[in-house]
Scaffold this motif. Structure first.
Motif, mmCIF file in Angstrom:
data_model
loop_
_atom_site.group_PDB
_atom_site.id
_atom_site.type_symbol
_atom_site.label_atom_id
_atom_site.label_comp_id
_atom_site.label_asym_id
_atom_site.label_seq_id
_atom_site.Cartn_x
_atom_site.Cartn_y
_atom_site.Cartn_z
ATOM 1 N N LYS A 66 -2.322 -9.481 10.210
ATOM 2 C CA LYS A 66 -2.498 -8.114 10.651
ATOM 3 C C LYS A 66 -3.809 -7.353 9.702
ATOM 4 C CE LYS A 66 1.496 -5.725 9.056
ATOM 5 N NZ LYS A 66 2.528 -5.093 9.531
ATOM 6 N N MET A 67 -3.819 -7.744 8.347
ATOM 7 C CA MET A 67 -4.516 -7.184 7.283
ATOM 8 C C MET A 67 -5.797 -7.705 7.057
ATOM 9 S SD MET A 67 -1.576 -6.281 4.328
ATOM 10 C CE MET A 67 -0.885 -7.880 4.393
ATOM 11 N N SER A 68 -7.034 -7.222 7.025
ATOM 12 C CA SER A 68 -8.390 -7.835 7.112
ATOM 13 C C SER A 68 -8.452 -8.669 6.091
ATOM 14 C CB SER A 68 -9.294 -6.617 7.052
ATOM 15 O OG SER A 68 -9.420 -5.697 6.092
ATOM 16 N N CYS A 69 -7.963 -8.486 4.815
ATOM 17 C CA CYS A 69 -8.125 -9.228 3.696
ATOM 18 C C CYS A 69 -7.868 -10.583 3.909
ATOM 19 C CB CYS A 69 -7.538 -8.460 2.392
ATOM 20 S SG CYS A 69 -5.727 -8.308 2.515
ATOM 21 N N PHE A 70 -6.531 -10.627 4.524
ATOM 22 C CA PHE A 70 -5.756 -11.860 4.838
ATOM 23 C C PHE A 70 -6.876 -12.656 5.885
ATOM 24 C CE2 PHE A 70 -2.228 -10.453 2.395
ATOM 25 C CZ PHE A 70 -2.045 -11.641 1.641
ATOM 26 N N ARG A 133 -12.054 -5.333 -0.563
ATOM 27 C CA ARG A 133 -11.160 -4.874 -1.392
ATOM 28 C C ARG A 133 -11.746 -3.454 -2.245
ATOM 29 N NH1 ARG A 133 -7.147 -5.099 -0.520
ATOM 30 N NH2 ARG A 133 -7.960 -4.769 1.525
ATOM 31 N N LEU A 134 -13.126 -3.553 -2.482
ATOM 32 C CA LEU A 134 -13.543 -2.494 -3.119
ATOM 33 C C LEU A 134 -13.565 -1.069 -2.281
ATOM 34 C CD1 LEU A 134 -15.033 -1.557 -5.789
ATOM 35 C CD2 LEU A 134 -17.261 -2.004 -4.603
ATOM 36 N N LEU A 135 -13.967 -1.335 -0.806
ATOM 37 C CA LEU A 135 -13.980 0.077 -0.130
ATOM 38 C C LEU A 135 -12.261 0.288 -0.014
ATOM 39 C CD1 LEU A 135 -16.506 -0.924 2.580
ATOM 40 C CD2 LEU A 135 -16.656 0.771 0.579
ATOM 41 N N ASP A 136 -11.349 -0.688 0.027
ATOM 42 C CA ASP A 136 -10.037 -0.235 0.082
ATOM 43 C C ASP A 136 -9.480 0.685 -0.936
ATOM 44 O OD1 ASP A 136 -7.887 -0.573 2.062
ATOM 45 O OD2 ASP A 136 -6.826 -1.590 0.621
ATOM 46 N N LYS A 140 -11.612 4.474 1.644
ATOM 47 C CA LYS A 140 -10.576 4.107 2.462
ATOM 48 C C LYS A 140 -11.137 4.417 4.068
ATOM 49 C CE LYS A 140 -6.536 1.840 3.655
ATOM 50 N NZ LYS A 140 -5.919 0.795 2.965
ATOM 51 N N SER A 141 -11.824 5.232 4.357
ATOM 52 C CA SER A 141 -12.000 5.178 5.746
ATOM 53 C C SER A 141 -13.305 4.523 5.969
ATOM 54 C CB SER A 141 -12.779 6.875 5.841
ATOM 55 O OG SER A 141 -13.703 7.162 4.860
ATOM 56 N N ALA A 142 -14.107 4.350 4.908
ATOM 57 C CA ALA A 142 -15.217 3.194 5.134
ATOM 58 C C ALA A 142 -14.692 1.871 5.515
ATOM 59 C CB ALA A 142 -16.314 3.220 4.097
ATOM 60 N N ALA A 143 -13.745 1.268 4.753
ATOM 61 C CA ALA A 143 -12.964 0.143 4.970
ATOM 62 C C ALA A 143 -12.497 0.323 6.406
ATOM 63 C CB ALA A 143 -12.009 -0.010 3.989
#
Length: 326
Positions: A66-70, A133-136, A140-143
């Motif tokens: 459910k997490m975009s990074c994964f 990862r950097l935006l997160d 956070k809003s941009a990510a």
């Protein structure tokens, strides 16, 4: 690979026509059998694939996926598996046999096209992942705007199309056991190396990989700023340190492979440079398997459970999505 359709077969493509000699003669004249390196490459590829399979199972579990990074890590891992089949498993067999392009033209041409496309795709998705990862960490809003909900799947269309472009419309990488590496030049016609230059590959290796490493540097700086505000013995500090080490290792392998492959395909490179370049290409796709197991607690614990290891043997800690950097 579009030339296969254009000319009807690989053997009919003028720059890749091997009719001057038989396959046996090409192998005997230009090939060099490397039994030990062939076995080692093959075994390395099989081990990495064996490690990646349970990792994919962990990454696609509901809690992680459910997490975009994964989601991006899963995509990248699948790309890495197929790339390892080309640059380690198939390469190991070719090294053992002392193969050159003209001894196995169809296998090497198709494998080289696919391997190149997978490399390009992995470069772009790695850049998107570190951007995530950097935006997160910083915006956070941009990510959330770029990667929240199903937008990640839309973003992953870009590296897919990017990889297909390289595989279909640019010159393929071709293996030579004489140098233990993959080149754009099939070494059929002397003095014709410039005819095989792959300029999109040059641009990818300089621009995309350089930008990715620059983003990794920014990511590490953001981590460094966070680490200054936490106790050196805290779990937060340890996680940040692990992320930093993962970033440096992954960026280092990809950057070394990309620059050396550009150099050896445009300039005459010593044998040692070619070998180092190929090893780094293998590590660029395979090393994350080992890096995840050492530094990524979520994946390490998940794989241990998939393999049926006792929980008491595994370091326990809470899952942290920011540990995922590749």
């Amino acid at each position: 690979m579009n030339n296969i359709i254009k000319y009807g077969s690989i053997s009919n493509i003028p720059l890749y026509n091997c009719s001057l000699l038989t396959a046996e003669d090409w192998s005997q004249n230009d090939g060099r059998a490397h039994y030990l390196s062939g076995i080692l490459e093959f075994m390395y590829g099989v081990i990495v694939i064996f490690l990646y399979i349970p990792m994919v199972a962990v990454m696609t579990e509901k809690e992680q996926f459910k997490m975009s990074c994964f989601e991006m890590m899963t995509y990248l891992t699948i790309v890495d598996i197929f790339a390892i089949i080309v640059n380690s498993v198939i390469t190991g067999v070719l090294s053992y046999q002392g193969a050159v392009y003209c001894s196995h033209p169809t296998l090497i041409y198709v494998s080289g096209s696919i391997g190149l496309g997978l490399w390009a795709s992995s470069c772009l998705v790695a850049m998107l992942l570190v951007t995530n990862r950097l935006l997160d960490f910083t915006f956070k809003s941009a990510a959330n705007f770029m990667f929240d909900k199903n937008r990640t799947f839309l973003v992953l269309i870009l590296p897919t199309i990017y990889g297909l472009y390289f595989a279909i419309f640019t010159p393929p990488l071709l293996y030579s056991s004489k140098y233990l590496g993959w080149f754009f030049d099939p070494f059929i016609f002397q003095g014709e190396t410039a005819e095989y230059y792959n300029y999109p590959h040059l641009a990818n290796n300089i621009i995309v990989v350089a930008v990715t490493c620059f983003l990794y540097i920014m990511f590490c700086c953001a981590l460094g700023a966070e680490m200054k505000n936490v106790n050196t013995g805290s779990e937060s500090y340890k996680r940040s340190k692990q992320i930093f080490i993962q970033s440096v290792l992954i960026c280092g392998f990809n950057l070394t492979a990309s620059l050396l492959y550009v150099y050896m395909n445009f300039f005459e490179a010593p044998y040692s440079i070619v070998v180092v370049a190929h090893i780094n290409w293998e590590l660029g796709h395979g090393a994350p398997a080992f890096i995840y197991l050492v530094f990524n607690t979520t994946i390490r614990n998940g794989v241990a459970k998939k393999l049926g290891l006792k929980k008491s043997q595994i370091a326990q800690s809470e899952s942290n999505p920011q540990v995922a950097v590749n």
